[in-house]
Design a protein around this motif. Structure first.
Motif, mmCIF file in Angstrom:
data_model
loop_
_atom_site.group_PDB
_atom_site.id
_atom_site.type_symbol
_atom_site.label_atom_id
_atom_site.label_comp_id
_atom_site.label_asym_id
_atom_site.label_seq_id
_atom_site.Cartn_x
_atom_site.Cartn_y
_atom_site.Cartn_z
ATOM 1 N N GLY A 128 0.791 -1.211 0.000
ATOM 2 C CA GLY A 128 0.000 0.000 0.000
ATOM 3 C C GLY A 128 0.827 1.267 0.000
ATOM 4 N N THR A 129 2.146 1.128 -0.020
ATOM 5 C CA THR A 129 2.988 2.319 0.024
ATOM 6 C C THR A 129 3.057 3.003 -1.341
ATOM 7 O OG1 THR A 129 4.886 0.886 -0.365
ATOM 8 C CG2 THR A 129 4.450 1.514 1.889
ATOM 9 N N GLU A 138 0.570 3.862 -3.088
ATOM 10 C CA GLU A 138 -0.434 4.922 -3.061
ATOM 11 C C GLU A 138 0.158 6.195 -2.457
ATOM 12 O OE1 GLU A 138 -3.891 3.794 -0.909
ATOM 13 O OE2 GLU A 138 -5.049 5.523 -1.598
ATOM 14 N N ASN A 139 0.916 5.996 -1.408
ATOM 15 C CA ASN A 139 1.561 7.137 -0.751
ATOM 16 C C ASN A 139 2.544 7.812 -1.689
ATOM 17 O OD1 ASN A 139 2.405 8.899 1.213
ATOM 18 N ND2 ASN A 139 2.612 7.326 2.765
ATOM 19 N N LEU A 140 3.291 6.984 -2.388
ATOM 20 C CA LEU A 140 4.293 7.494 -3.323
ATOM 21 C C LEU A 140 3.620 8.304 -4.427
ATOM 22 C CD1 LEU A 140 7.288 7.113 -3.230
ATOM 23 C CD2 LEU A 140 7.070 5.162 -4.743
ATOM 24 N N LEU A 141 2.497 7.785 -4.915
ATOM 25 C CA LEU A 141 1.795 8.467 -6.007
ATOM 26 C C LEU A 141 1.112 9.736 -5.525
ATOM 27 C CD1 LEU A 141 0.207 5.463 -7.906
ATOM 28 C CD2 LEU A 141 2.115 6.867 -8.633
ATOM 29 N N ALA A 142 0.807 9.798 -4.223
ATOM 30 C CA ALA A 142 0.149 10.982 -3.692
ATOM 31 C C ALA A 142 1.124 12.137 -3.520
ATOM 32 C CB ALA A 142 -0.519 10.658 -2.361
ATOM 33 N N THR A 143 2.402 11.842 -3.555
ATOM 34 C CA THR A 143 3.399 12.918 -3.489
ATOM 35 C C THR A 143 3.572 13.485 -4.903
ATOM 36 O OG1 THR A 143 5.322 11.562 -4.005
ATOM 37 C CG2 THR A 143 4.634 11.621 -1.710
ATOM 38 N N PRO A 144 4.240 14.627 -5.019
ATOM 39 C CA PRO A 144 4.419 15.193 -6.359
ATOM 40 C C PRO A 144 5.340 14.372 -7.269
ATOM 41 C CG PRO A 144 4.752 16.856 -4.658
ATOM 42 C CD PRO A 144 4.721 15.534 -3.976
ATOM 43 N N ALA A 145 5.896 13.280 -6.771
ATOM 44 C CA ALA A 145 6.803 12.466 -7.596
ATOM 45 C C ALA A 145 6.088 12.002 -8.860
ATOM 46 C CB ALA A 145 7.285 11.254 -6.799
ATOM 47 N N THR A 181 -1.936 5.454 -12.443
ATOM 48 C CA THR A 181 -2.528 5.755 -11.145
ATOM 49 C C THR A 181 -3.026 4.443 -10.579
ATOM 50 O OG1 THR A 181 -4.384 6.457 -12.454
ATOM 51 C CG2 THR A 181 -3.067 8.174 -11.467
ATOM 52 N N LEU A 182 -3.906 4.492 -9.641
ATOM 53 C CA LEU A 182 -4.263 3.264 -8.928
ATOM 54 C C LEU A 182 -5.367 2.441 -9.596
ATOM 55 C CD1 LEU A 182 -4.039 4.572 -5.330
ATOM 56 C CD2 LEU A 182 -2.733 2.696 -6.272
ATOM 57 N N LEU A 184 -4.994 11.516 -7.405
ATOM 58 C CA LEU A 184 -4.491 10.154 -7.621
ATOM 59 C C LEU A 184 -5.257 9.465 -8.737
ATOM 60 C CD1 LEU A 184 -3.801 8.379 -4.239
ATOM 61 C CD2 LEU A 184 -2.227 8.843 -6.094
ATOM 62 N N SER A 235 0.552 3.587 5.175
ATOM 63 C CA SER A 235 1.254 3.454 3.897
ATOM 64 C C SER A 235 2.635 4.097 3.931
ATOM 65 C CB SER A 235 0.420 4.062 2.775
ATOM 66 O OG SER A 235 0.250 5.439 2.994
ATOM 67 N N PHE A 294 8.480 16.205 -1.334
ATOM 68 C CA PHE A 294 7.811 17.486 -1.498
ATOM 69 C C PHE A 294 8.820 18.615 -1.713
ATOM 70 C CE2 PHE A 294 4.359 15.029 0.237
ATOM 71 C CZ PHE A 294 3.284 15.491 -0.502
#
Lengths: 376, 310
Positions: A211-212, A214-221, A374-375, B56, B90, B108
């Motif tokens: 599930g990490t 999702e976290n990675l994709l939620a950042t501006p990366a 995306t997810l 997302l 997560s 960030f």
């Protein structure tokens, strides 16, 4: 402490059934259970042949007389040789270096004349002995051919116990037939295939499974940053592995290195990239780490067996060679052996490089199609 | 607060996964500094909605803005100003607490990372455990760490997806204190939850079921909007009474609360008559009470089930 006390048959059946239901749901595992034995049967049963025949052979005919032609015909009939044509000395050498032929047979000037005069001429056979296993059978056949052919064509003589010419065999690139010369460079490819495909496959699916991702994709990366950032470490790991194997090849196994080391690393980098592309594509298809691992295994098995690493490539039937030619490892083995043992230069590599590039392109296209940006 | 600018303003948002229509024509308005509660049964499209708001997922159709940025085209810019806390923990189990925070700060593009991370650790009270692996933290601590991680880059909007699931009451209470604290500082918070007490702590609510927005407004507005009349039934011999009442005329909803039973209906007179005749020969007592938020939600949930299954 009796494990069977109170053993309930219906409970046991329940556990059994649950296991079967779960197995049925996991299509990939199910495929493995059926697919792997079939694959192994096909590969070991049909594809692998340790007495390779129809080996491509070039003839250098400095004296195209009747005896020489009869001998060539006999070679062709023996099934061990596939005569690819008549060439001059320079071309023959080039074919051998590029691994286009396994043998070059040179009939010297005056071959027929000397034979008739009873003065044994020298028949030179140069073999690409990088893989000692590939040439053994064919070479032993050459002697017998000499006896048989000339017994028929020179009836005036008594049936000789040795051919009326001197058969001189040059085992090129590996004159002593040392297996390590062949295996150690090959291991380079096998190790890279295993680790590169598996590691990248796992690296991406691990993030998704935990599930990490999702976290990675939620950042501006951006996806490009994520992908390349996750891959580059494995390129470095691959290069370290290569360096270790090369050091061992040099200092432990005394494998010679005739070619350019930088060129070798260039080829290695290409091969690493091809495998990483495959790993990423697997990871975008696989739903979890187990599946990524199973897919890797599905790819690894034919790579080991059909690439010419474990068994001579030319000993395999046509269909297996076609499959083998798709695999990057097949071409990588030719490249590495070519550079290390034959001292191949840049201009000799293209024939093996483009199939790897093509493989990479196709796999990449497939991967991009399935890569979930995306997810969803 | 009603005059505060809109931080989230979307309408007609749709999302399909294959042939499943997960979010239908969602319209949502959230004002700056507000704590906005997002409620609904499991699988109702809350997580998908939140994921669309933070960039997302891209909506299939719809329009709107989040922090003044277009949700369809400017998701990259939105991500930079939003703190999103996922439903599941997560962060990376195999990184230490400090490494996790440092990584997020890097993502960030924050300057002066070590100061930012040190401050976050101090605020959390985890300075002494900075080298502990995040995976070894307890549920409550994981949740606090996650919140700290999504606050690192000073977002203007926090999207929290069931942040208190599986967390003990004390930790939940502390967490909500923190949320109100952030709200007072001007940060807008959109939080999804299943807990009624948490819903009541929100300034405004939206109730979503099967991808459709069923009700929205303040807690009081949502409750009165259902036009329910509720009687509370107490006394001994309550067992079985709920089932007995359910099918009777005028009864739309029966909910048990331990020693009491809430019976609600839209038709006040019919419900009262039913209850009076049914309870006449029993020792049970009935009192008219204002319907609670939970009554309203269960009523909404039933309604949506009828609509989608019937």
């Amino acid at each position: 402490m009796n494990g069977f006390s109170g053993f309930s048959f219906s409970r046991w059946i329940g556990i059994l059934l649950k296991e079967f239901i779960q197995l049925k749901r996991d299509r990939l595992t199910f495929g493995m259970i059926i697919g792997i034995p079939i694959m192994q049967l096909m590969l070991f049963g049909f594809a692998i042949n340790s007495d390779p025949k129809h080996l491509p052979t070039a003839v250098v005919m400095a004296d195209p007389g009747p005896f020489a032609r009869a001998y060539v015909a006999a070679m062709r009939n023996s099934d061990y040789f596939k005569i690819v044509g008549s060439v001059n000395e320079r071309e023959a050498n080039d074919l051998l270096e590029r691994s286009k032929v396994q043998f070059v047979v040179t009939f010297p000037p005056g071959f027929n004349r000397d034979l008739v005069r009873g003065k044994p001429p020298v028949l030179l056979v140069e073999a690409d002995a990088t893989d000692p296993m590939a040439t053994g059978g064919a070479i032993s056949v050459l002697n017998h051919l000499g006896i048989d052919v000339f017994a028929q064509d020179m009836p005036g003589l008594n049936r000789p116990s040795a051919p009326p010419f001197e058969l001189r065999v040059h085992r090129r690139y590996n004159p002593e037939g040392i297996t390590a010369y062949n295996v150690v460079p090959g291991l380079l490819g096998v190790i890279l295939t295993m680790t590169m495909v598996l590691m990248t496959g796992l690296a991406m699916t691990r993030e998704r499974e935990r599930g990490t991702f999702e976290n990675l994709l939620a950042t501006p990366a951006t996806p490009v940053e994520v992908m390349t950032g996750k891959i580059v470490p494995y390129i470095l790991i691959g290069l370290i592995q290569v360096t270790l194997v090369l050091l061992a090849a040099r200092w432990v196994f005394n494998v010679p290195m005739y070619g350019n080391l930088l060129l070798l690393y260039g080829v290695v980098l290409l091969f690493i990239c091809a495998n990483l592309t495959l790993g990423i594509t697997f990871s975008s298809i696989a739903r979890n780490q187990l599946q990524a691992m199973q897919m890797t295994f599905f790819f690894f098995l034919p790579s080991m067996l059909l690439s010419g690493f474990m068994f001579p490539f030319r000993g395999m039937p046509e269909w297996a060679q076609v499959v083998g030619n798709v695999l990057p490892l097949t071409h990588f083995l030719v490249l590495v052996r070519g550079i290390m043992l034959k001292g191949n230069g840049v201009n000799m590599l293209w024939d093996q490089v483009w199939p790897i590039l093509l493989f990479m392109g196709v796999v990449l296209a497939l991967g991009l199609k399935t890569f979930r940006r995306t997810l969803d | 607060m009603d005059n505060a600018p809109l931080v989230i303003d979307v309408a007609g948002i749709n999302k399909r996964f294959g042939d499943k229509h997960v979010v239908k024509d969602l319209a949502l308005q959230v004002r700056e500094g507000e704590i906005f509660g997002f409620l609904g049964p499991n699988g109702s499209g809350k997580t998908t909605s939140i994921r669309m708001l933070c960039g997302l997922l891209t909506p299939d159709s719809g329009r709107g803005t989040c922090l003044g940025l277009d949700v369809l085209t400017e998701s990259a810019a939105i991500k930079r100003q939003v703190g999103y806390m996922t439903q599941r923990f997560s962060l990376w189990d195999d990184l230490t607490i400090a490494e996790n925070l440092d990584f997020v700060a890097r993502m960030f593009g924050m300057k002066d990372r070590s100061t930012v991370v040190d401050k976050a650790l101090d605020d959390l009270g985890l300075s002494g455990r900075r080298k502990q692996l995040a995976g070894t933290l307890s549920g409550g601590w994981k949740q606090r760490l996650s919140l700290a991680a999504c606050l690192l880059h000073h977002p203007k909007l926090l999207l929290l997806d069931e942040p208190t699931a599986g967390v003990d009451p004390k930790a939940r209470r502390d967490f909500w204190e923190e949320i109100h604290h952030l709200s007072a500082a001007g940060i807008t918070v959109l939080v999804s939850t299943h807990y009624m007490d948490e819903a009541e702590r929100c300034h405004r609510l939206a109730y979503i079921a099967y991808g459709t927005l069923m009700a929205s407004g303040t807690a009081v507005e949502v409750v009165t909007g259902q036009h329910l009349h509720t009687w509370e039934i107490t006394g001994t011999g309550l067992q079985g009474m709920g089932e007995a009442l359910r099918a009777l005329p005028g009864v739309d909803l029966v909910a048990s609360f331990g020693a009491t039973l809430h019976v609600s209906g839209k038709d006040r007179d019919a419900l009262e008559a039913t209850l009076k005749s049914r309870l006449r020969d029993t020792p049970l007592k009935m009192t008219a009470v204002p319907p609670s938020l939970e009554d309203a939600f269960i009523y909404l949930m039933q309604g949506s089930q009828d609509q989608f299954q019937g």
